[in-house]
Design a protein around this motif. Structure first.
Motif, PDB file in Angstrom:
ATOM      1  N   LEU A   1       0.883  -1.148  -0.049  1.00  0.00           N
ATOM      2  CA  LEU A   1      -0.221  -0.007   0.018  1.00  0.00           C
ATOM      3  C   LEU A   1       0.766   1.258   0.181  1.00  0.00           C
ATOM      4  CD1 LEU A   1      -2.936   1.056   0.074  1.00  0.00           C
ATOM      5  CD2 LEU A   1      -2.819   0.921   2.571  1.00  0.00           C
ATOM      6  N   GLY A   2       1.805   1.171   0.855  1.00  0.00           N
ATOM      7  CA  GLY A   2       2.891   2.407   0.633  1.00  0.00           C
ATOM      8  C   GLY A   2       3.443   2.573  -0.371  1.00  0.00           C
ATOM      9  N   LYS A   3       4.084   1.668  -1.047  1.00  0.00           N
ATOM     10  CA  LYS A   3       4.488   1.601  -2.518  1.00  0.00           C
ATOM     11  C   LYS A   3       3.584   2.120  -3.526  1.00  0.00           C
ATOM     12  CE  LYS A   3       7.864  -2.408  -1.990  1.00  0.00           C
ATOM     13  NZ  LYS A   3       8.070  -3.759  -2.605  1.00  0.00           N
ATOM     14  N   PHE A   4       2.625   1.895  -3.372  1.00  0.00           N
ATOM     15  CA  PHE A   4       1.246   2.300  -4.366  1.00  0.00           C
ATOM     16  C   PHE A   4       0.879   3.547  -4.257  1.00  0.00           C
ATOM     17  CE2 PHE A   4      -3.184   2.914  -5.322  1.00  0.00           C
ATOM     18  CZ  PHE A   4      -3.396   2.699  -6.619  1.00  0.00           C
ATOM     19  N   ASP A   5       0.951   3.953  -2.798  1.00  0.00           N
ATOM     20  CA  ASP A   5       0.710   5.406  -2.737  1.00  0.00           C
ATOM     21  C   ASP A   5       1.964   6.330  -3.144  1.00  0.00           C
ATOM     22  OD1 ASP A   5      -0.592   7.764  -1.295  1.00  0.00           O
ATOM     23  OD2 ASP A   5       0.939   7.497   0.302  1.00  0.00           O
ATOM     24  N   ALA A   6       3.179   5.756  -2.852  1.00  0.00           N
ATOM     25  CA  ALA A   6       4.184   6.665  -3.542  1.00  0.00           C
ATOM     26  C   ALA A   6       4.314   6.687  -4.995  1.00  0.00           C
ATOM     27  CB  ALA A   6       5.698   5.906  -2.832  1.00  0.00           C
TER      28      ALA A   6
END
Length: 108
Positions: free
Chosen positions: A34-39
């Protein structure tokens, strides 16, 4: 029976620990993704905004160059007298008015 109860306790405890570790790994991986997707989405948005700003600036510069070429006035400095430019614009307006009157008289 005492041995089987102790054995069952430790088996249950081992199952609970392993299930907890797997759940923890799953949640950690999900949050990481989720953090990678957000970034990535933030980077994509930033890139999009930069592209829009570049294109707008380029189009504005082209429009300003075309305007400068048609009026003979450069932004920041003048190549012709301002009064001469005003006179040219008034002449163009007069020509358009006469053409509009001719058109209206033919339409009636």
């Amino acid at each position: 029976m005492n041995n089987s109860l102790i054995h069952a306790f430790f088996v249950g405890r081992a199952i609970a620990e392993i299930a907890y570790e797997q759940l923890e790994n799953g949640v950690t991986n999900a949050l990481s993704e989720l953090g990678k997707f957000d970034a990535e989405q933030r980077e994509n948005l930033r890139t999009f905004v930069d592209q829009v700003a570049e294109r707008a600036a380029r189009e504005e510069e082209i429009a300003m160059q075309a305007r400068t070429a048609s009026t003979g006035v450069r932004v920041g400095s003048q190549t012709e007298d301002l009064q001469a430019t005003i006179d040219e614009l008034r002449a163009e307006i007069a020509q358009l008015r006469s053409a509009l009157q001719v058109y209206r008289s033919r339409s009636v």
